[in-house]
Design a protein around this motif. Structure first.
Motif, mmCIF file in Angstrom:
data_model
loop_
_atom_site.group_PDB
_atom_site.id
_atom_site.type_symbol
_atom_site.label_atom_id
_atom_site.label_comp_id
_atom_site.label_asym_id
_atom_site.label_seq_id
_atom_site.Cartn_x
_atom_site.Cartn_y
_atom_site.Cartn_z
ATOM 1 N N LYS A 118 0.865 -1.176 0.000
ATOM 2 C CA LYS A 118 0.000 0.000 0.000
ATOM 3 C C LYS A 118 0.901 1.225 0.000
ATOM 4 C CE LYS A 118 -3.803 -2.006 2.583
ATOM 5 N NZ LYS A 118 -4.618 -1.926 3.785
ATOM 6 N N PRO A 119 0.480 2.286 -0.683
ATOM 7 C CA PRO A 119 1.301 3.495 -0.635
ATOM 8 C C PRO A 119 1.345 4.031 0.791
ATOM 9 C CG PRO A 119 -0.762 3.882 -1.826
ATOM 10 C CD PRO A 119 -0.716 2.432 -1.480
ATOM 11 N N ALA A 120 2.460 4.656 1.124
ATOM 12 C CA ALA A 120 2.597 5.251 2.455
ATOM 13 C C ALA A 120 1.549 6.353 2.612
ATOM 14 C CB ALA A 120 3.996 5.830 2.630
ATOM 15 N N PRO A 121 1.029 6.524 3.805
ATOM 16 C CA PRO A 121 0.045 7.594 3.998
ATOM 17 C C PRO A 121 0.681 8.962 3.742
ATOM 18 C CG PRO A 121 0.683 6.620 6.107
ATOM 19 C CD PRO A 121 1.324 5.804 5.031
ATOM 20 N N LEU A 122 -0.128 9.876 3.320
ATOM 21 C CA LEU A 122 0.359 11.233 3.082
ATOM 22 C C LEU A 122 0.730 11.879 4.406
ATOM 23 C CD1 LEU A 122 -2.283 12.501 0.505
ATOM 24 C CD2 LEU A 122 0.084 11.841 0.039
ATOM 25 N N PRO A 123 1.783 12.698 4.415
ATOM 26 C CA PRO A 123 2.103 13.422 5.646
ATOM 27 C C PRO A 123 0.991 14.420 5.975
ATOM 28 C CG PRO A 123 3.531 14.138 3.834
ATOM 29 C CD PRO A 123 2.704 12.995 3.329
ATOM 30 N N ASP A 124 0.742 14.589 7.256
ATOM 31 C CA ASP A 124 -0.266 15.556 7.709
ATOM 32 C C ASP A 124 -1.597 15.320 6.986
ATOM 33 O OD1 ASP A 124 -1.169 17.663 9.252
ATOM 34 O OD2 ASP A 124 -0.313 19.214 7.956
ATOM 35 N N ALA A 125 -1.973 14.040 6.864
ATOM 36 C CA ALA A 125 -3.106 13.624 6.029
ATOM 37 C C ALA A 125 -4.440 14.266 6.402
ATOM 38 C CB ALA A 125 -3.233 12.107 6.069
ATOM 39 N N ALA A 126 -4.597 14.696 7.637
ATOM 40 C CA ALA A 126 -5.867 15.287 8.055
ATOM 41 C C ALA A 126 -5.960 16.781 7.741
ATOM 42 C CB ALA A 126 -6.075 15.067 9.559
ATOM 43 N N SER A 127 -4.869 17.378 7.287
ATOM 44 C CA SER A 127 -4.885 18.819 7.006
ATOM 45 C C SER A 127 -5.752 19.112 5.783
ATOM 46 C CB SER A 127 -3.462 19.328 6.765
ATOM 47 O OG SER A 127 -2.980 18.855 5.519
ATOM 48 N N PRO A 128 -6.306 20.312 5.725
ATOM 49 C CA PRO A 128 -7.132 20.674 4.567
ATOM 50 C C PRO A 128 -6.362 20.573 3.243
ATOM 51 C CG PRO A 128 -7.473 22.245 6.340
ATOM 52 C CD PRO A 128 -6.329 21.355 6.759
ATOM 53 N N GLY A 129 -5.100 20.971 3.240
ATOM 54 C CA GLY A 129 -4.296 20.891 2.011
ATOM 55 C C GLY A 129 -4.116 19.464 1.544
ATOM 56 N N ALA A 130 -3.834 18.559 2.476
ATOM 57 C CA ALA A 130 -3.655 17.145 2.120
ATOM 58 C C ALA A 130 -4.964 16.559 1.612
ATOM 59 C CB ALA A 130 -3.157 16.356 3.327
ATOM 60 N N GLN A 131 -6.057 16.901 2.250
ATOM 61 C CA GLN A 131 -7.350 16.364 1.838
ATOM 62 C C GLN A 131 -7.745 16.881 0.452
ATOM 63 O OE1 GLN A 131 -10.304 15.653 4.628
ATOM 64 N NE2 GLN A 131 -8.804 14.668 5.928
ATOM 65 N N LEU A 132 -7.485 18.155 0.199
ATOM 66 C CA LEU A 132 -7.776 18.722 -1.116
ATOM 67 C C LEU A 132 -6.893 18.068 -2.173
ATOM 68 C CD1 LEU A 132 -9.257 20.779 -2.876
ATOM 69 C CD2 LEU A 132 -7.467 22.440 -2.256
ATOM 70 N N TYR A 133 -5.617 17.916 -1.870
ATOM 71 C CA TYR A 133 -4.679 17.252 -2.786
ATOM 72 C C TYR A 133 -5.148 15.831 -3.093
ATOM 73 C CZ TYR A 133 -0.357 14.823 -4.137
ATOM 74 O OH TYR A 133 0.592 14.044 -4.764
ATOM 75 N N ALA A 134 -5.491 15.073 -2.062
ATOM 76 C CA ALA A 134 -5.933 13.694 -2.260
ATOM 77 C C ALA A 134 -7.234 13.645 -3.065
ATOM 78 C CB ALA A 134 -6.110 12.998 -0.912
ATOM 79 N N ASN A 135 -8.130 14.568 -2.794
ATOM 80 C CA ASN A 135 -9.425 14.592 -3.487
ATOM 81 C C ASN A 135 -9.276 14.976 -4.952
ATOM 82 O OD1 ASN A 135 -12.285 14.589 -3.858
ATOM 83 N ND2 ASN A 135 -12.286 16.794 -3.573
ATOM 84 N N ARG A 136 -8.579 16.053 -5.229
ATOM 85 C CA ARG A 136 -8.475 16.524 -6.615
ATOM 86 C C ARG A 136 -7.527 15.661 -7.433
ATOM 87 N NH1 ARG A 136 -10.563 21.280 -8.665
ATOM 88 N NH2 ARG A 136 -10.116 20.067 -10.527
ATOM 89 N N CYS A 137 -6.351 15.375 -6.914
ATOM 90 C CA CYS A 137 -5.355 14.617 -7.685
ATOM 91 C C CYS A 137 -5.652 13.129 -7.670
ATOM 92 C CB CYS A 137 -3.953 14.917 -7.158
ATOM 93 S SG CYS A 137 -3.573 16.692 -7.223
ATOM 94 N N GLY A 138 -6.319 12.687 -6.608
ATOM 95 C CA GLY A 138 -6.650 11.281 -6.482
ATOM 96 C C GLY A 138 -7.812 10.841 -7.359
ATOM 97 N N ARG A 139 -8.421 11.746 -8.083
ATOM 98 C CA ARG A 139 -9.492 11.375 -9.008
ATOM 99 C C ARG A 139 -8.963 10.521 -10.164
ATOM 100 N NH1 ARG A 139 -13.027 16.934 -9.735
ATOM 101 N NH2 ARG A 139 -13.659 17.094 -7.550
ATOM 102 N N CYS A 140 -7.705 10.777 -10.536
ATOM 103 C CA CYS A 140 -7.137 10.084 -11.695
ATOM 104 C C CYS A 140 -6.012 9.116 -11.341
ATOM 105 C CB CYS A 140 -6.598 11.093 -12.701
ATOM 106 S SG CYS A 140 -7.892 12.131 -13.408
#
Length: 91
Positions: A17-39
């Motif tokens: 499994k990929p390593a979890p994102l640093p500071d995964a609960a932060s708004p920036g991480a969540q936005l990054y995961a949501n927008r970039c994780g679509r593809c």
């Protein structure tokens, strides 16, 4: 033998499994995961330097547009880049 090696490699890779994102609960991480994780699975910010992330986000915006997806707003772009740069690698 080759078939066995391929089967073992498939088992090992599928279990990773990929390593979890640093500071995964932060708004920036969540936005990054949501927008970039679509593809694709979002890359760990440590994988690139801050300047590399500038270039990468710009390149991805072209791909977002080509895919007919909604463009990043200036606030989204700023938030994602701030998150990526804050957690970027040094090499």
């Amino acid at each position: 033998r080759a078939a066995l090696a391929l089967a073992l490699l498939t088992i090992v890779v599928s279990g990773c499994k990929p390593a979890p994102l640093p500071d995964a609960a932060s708004p920036g991480a969540q936005l990054y995961a949501n927008r970039c994780g679509r593809c694709h699975v979002p890359y760990n910010p440590h994988e690139m330097t801050a300047s590399m992330w500038d270039t990468q986000v710009t390149m991805m915006e072209v791909k977002i547009q080509a895919a007919g997806m909604p463009a990043l707003t200036s606030d989204e772009r700023e938030s994602i880049l701030e998150y990526l740069k804050r957690n970027a690698g040094t090499e």
